[in-house]
Design an enzyme around this catalytic site. Structure first.
Site, PDB file in Angstrom:
ATOM      1  N   ARG A   1       0.832  -1.204   0.000  1.00 54.26           N
ATOM      2  CA  ARG A   1       0.000   0.000   0.000  1.00 54.26           C
ATOM      3  C   ARG A   1       0.863   1.249   0.000  1.00 54.26           C
ATOM      4  O   ARG A   1       1.964   1.260   0.561  1.00 54.26           O
ATOM      5  CB  ARG A   1      -0.881   0.045   1.239  1.00 54.26           C
ATOM      6  CG  ARG A   1      -1.880  -1.036   1.296  1.00 54.26           C
ATOM      7  CD  ARG A   1      -2.644  -0.905   2.581  1.00 54.26           C
ATOM      8  NE  ARG A   1      -2.438  -2.119   3.334  1.00 54.26           N
ATOM      9  CZ  ARG A   1      -3.239  -2.556   4.266  1.00 54.26           C
ATOM     10  NH1 ARG A   1      -4.278  -1.853   4.620  1.00 54.26           N
ATOM     11  NH2 ARG A   1      -3.012  -3.676   4.889  1.00 54.26           N
TER      12      ARG A   1
ATOM     13  N   ARG B   1       4.907   5.658 -16.949  1.00 55.00           N
ATOM     14  CA  ARG B   1       5.632   5.781 -18.217  1.00 55.00           C
ATOM     15  C   ARG B   1       6.982   6.450 -18.041  1.00 55.00           C
ATOM     16  O   ARG B   1       7.849   6.343 -18.885  1.00 55.00           O
ATOM     17  CB  ARG B   1       4.795   6.565 -19.224  1.00 55.00           C
ATOM     18  CG  ARG B   1       3.515   5.859 -19.582  1.00 55.00           C
ATOM     19  CD  ARG B   1       2.734   6.626 -20.618  1.00 55.00           C
ATOM     20  NE  ARG B   1       1.381   6.090 -20.686  1.00 55.00           N
ATOM     21  CZ  ARG B   1       0.320   6.810 -20.955  1.00 55.00           C
ATOM     22  NH1 ARG B   1       0.431   8.097 -21.196  1.00 55.00           N
ATOM     23  NH2 ARG B   1      -0.867   6.254 -20.994  1.00 55.00           N
TER      24      ARG B   1
ATOM     25  N   CYS C   1      -6.652   3.350 -13.062  1.00 54.42           N
ATOM     26  CA  CYS C   1      -7.027   4.395 -12.105  1.00 54.42           C
ATOM     27  C   CYS C   1      -8.527   4.297 -11.816  1.00 54.42           C
ATOM     28  O   CYS C   1      -9.303   3.876 -12.668  1.00 54.42           O
ATOM     29  CB  CYS C   1      -6.732   5.780 -12.670  1.00 54.42           C
ATOM     30  SG  CYS C   1      -4.991   6.140 -12.890  1.00 54.42           S
TER      31      CYS C   1
ATOM     32  N   GLU D   1     -11.836   7.163  -5.505  1.00 54.76           N
ATOM     33  CA  GLU D   1     -12.077   6.736  -4.128  1.00 54.76           C
ATOM     34  C   GLU D   1     -13.544   6.965  -3.793  1.00 54.76           C
ATOM     35  O   GLU D   1     -14.199   7.841  -4.372  1.00 54.76           O
ATOM     36  CB  GLU D   1     -11.234   7.570  -3.149  1.00 54.76           C
ATOM     37  CG  GLU D   1      -9.847   7.079  -2.939  1.00 54.76           C
ATOM     38  CD  GLU D   1      -9.765   5.749  -2.201  1.00 54.76           C
ATOM     39  OE1 GLU D   1     -10.570   5.467  -1.302  1.00 54.76           O
ATOM     40  OE2 GLU D   1      -8.864   4.992  -2.543  1.00 54.76           O
TER      41      GLU D   1
ATOM     42  N   ARG E   1      -3.970   7.119  -3.774  1.00 49.70           N
ATOM     43  CA  ARG E   1      -3.658   5.859  -3.102  1.00 49.70           C
ATOM     44  C   ARG E   1      -3.221   4.829  -4.141  1.00 49.70           C
ATOM     45  O   ARG E   1      -3.766   4.792  -5.244  1.00 49.70           O
ATOM     46  CB  ARG E   1      -4.875   5.336  -2.337  1.00 49.70           C
ATOM     47  CG  ARG E   1      -5.230   6.147  -1.116  1.00 49.70           C
ATOM     48  CD  ARG E   1      -6.501   5.574  -0.468  1.00 49.70           C
ATOM     49  NE  ARG E   1      -6.807   6.191   0.795  1.00 49.70           N
ATOM     50  CZ  ARG E   1      -7.523   7.301   0.941  1.00 49.70           C
ATOM     51  NH1 ARG E   1      -7.997   7.933  -0.114  1.00 49.70           N
ATOM     52  NH2 ARG E   1      -7.771   7.791   2.150  1.00 49.70           N
TER      53      ARG E   1
ATOM     54  N   TYR F   1       3.669   5.897   3.059  1.00 54.26           N
ATOM     55  CA  TYR F   1       2.738   7.019   3.175  1.00 54.26           C
ATOM     56  C   TYR F   1       3.541   8.307   3.196  1.00 54.26           C
ATOM     57  O   TYR F   1       4.463   8.446   3.997  1.00 54.26           O
ATOM     58  CB  TYR F   1       1.875   6.867   4.434  1.00 54.26           C
ATOM     59  CG  TYR F   1       0.961   5.675   4.325  1.00 54.26           C
ATOM     60  CD1 TYR F   1      -0.289   5.800   3.736  1.00 54.26           C
ATOM     61  CD2 TYR F   1       1.374   4.419   4.758  1.00 54.26           C
ATOM     62  CE1 TYR F   1      -1.120   4.699   3.597  1.00 54.26           C
ATOM     63  CE2 TYR F   1       0.545   3.311   4.614  1.00 54.26           C
ATOM     64  CZ  TYR F   1      -0.694   3.465   4.033  1.00 54.26           C
ATOM     65  OH  TYR F   1      -1.509   2.370   3.882  1.00 54.26           O
TER      66      TYR F   1
ATOM     67  N   ARG G   1      -2.443   5.616   8.073  1.00 56.71           N
ATOM     68  CA  ARG G   1      -2.181   4.322   8.713  1.00 56.71           C
ATOM     69  C   ARG G   1      -0.938   4.397   9.593  1.00 56.71           C
ATOM     70  O   ARG G   1       0.089   3.794   9.295  1.00 56.71           O
ATOM     71  CB  ARG G   1      -1.986   3.228   7.658  1.00 56.71           C
ATOM     72  CG  ARG G   1      -3.220   2.828   6.875  1.00 56.71           C
ATOM     73  CD  ARG G   1      -4.305   2.176   7.718  1.00 56.71           C
ATOM     74  NE  ARG G   1      -3.877   1.029   8.478  1.00 56.71           N
ATOM     75  CZ  ARG G   1      -3.994  -0.221   8.095  1.00 56.71           C
ATOM     76  NH1 ARG G   1      -4.527  -0.516   6.932  1.00 56.71           N
ATOM     77  NH2 ARG G   1      -3.578  -1.202   8.876  1.00 56.71           N
TER      78      ARG G   1
END
Length: 126
Positions: free
Chosen positions: A6, A62, A74, A77, A89, A107, A115
């Site tokens: 993540r 790319r 893509c 959210e 994210r 993150y 998180r």
């Protein structure tokens, strides 16, 4: 073994340059910290909050050497009230020998508060 890595970052404005630069920085750190090669990556899912629409963040791949054949998509959210805005994210699915607790989830920017439990788990200070 297939594992998910993540990552998340934020942008201060909805500009193509900033979206691509921040996404590229995030992807590079995710790959470096987890010793991932492009050929190890099964796929990448990138989501954005509603404020981000100047460019597809997937375009940042790319710019990275060796990522030509990495499948990426893509999506938006879920617009949860009071959630972190201007957020990108990433969920990177990879083939790795790392155990789940060895994965370093990345993150950056304002997303570091999403998180904190994962940041502490991967801390070298523990």
């Amino acid at each position: 073994m297939i594992r998910g890595i993540r990552g998340a970052t934020t942008v201060s404005e909805n500009s193509a340059d900033e979206i691509l630069n921040k996404t590229e920085m995030l992807l590079k750190e995710m790959v470096e910290e987890n010793r991932v090669e492009p050929s190890d990556i099964a796929s990448i899912l990138i989501t954005v909050t509603d404020e981000i629409d100047a460019v597809f963040p997937a375009k940042a791949l790319r710019r990275l050497v060796g990522f030509t054949f990495v499948p990426v998509t893509c999506a938006r959210e879920i617009p949860v009230p009071n959630s972190l805005s201007h957020c990108i994210r990433v969920m990177m699915t990879v083939n790795t020998n790392l155990a789940p607790h060895e994965i370093k989830h990345i993150y950056q920017e304002r997303a570091i508060d999403l998180r904190p439990d994962l940041r502490l788990t991967n801390s070298t200070e523990l």
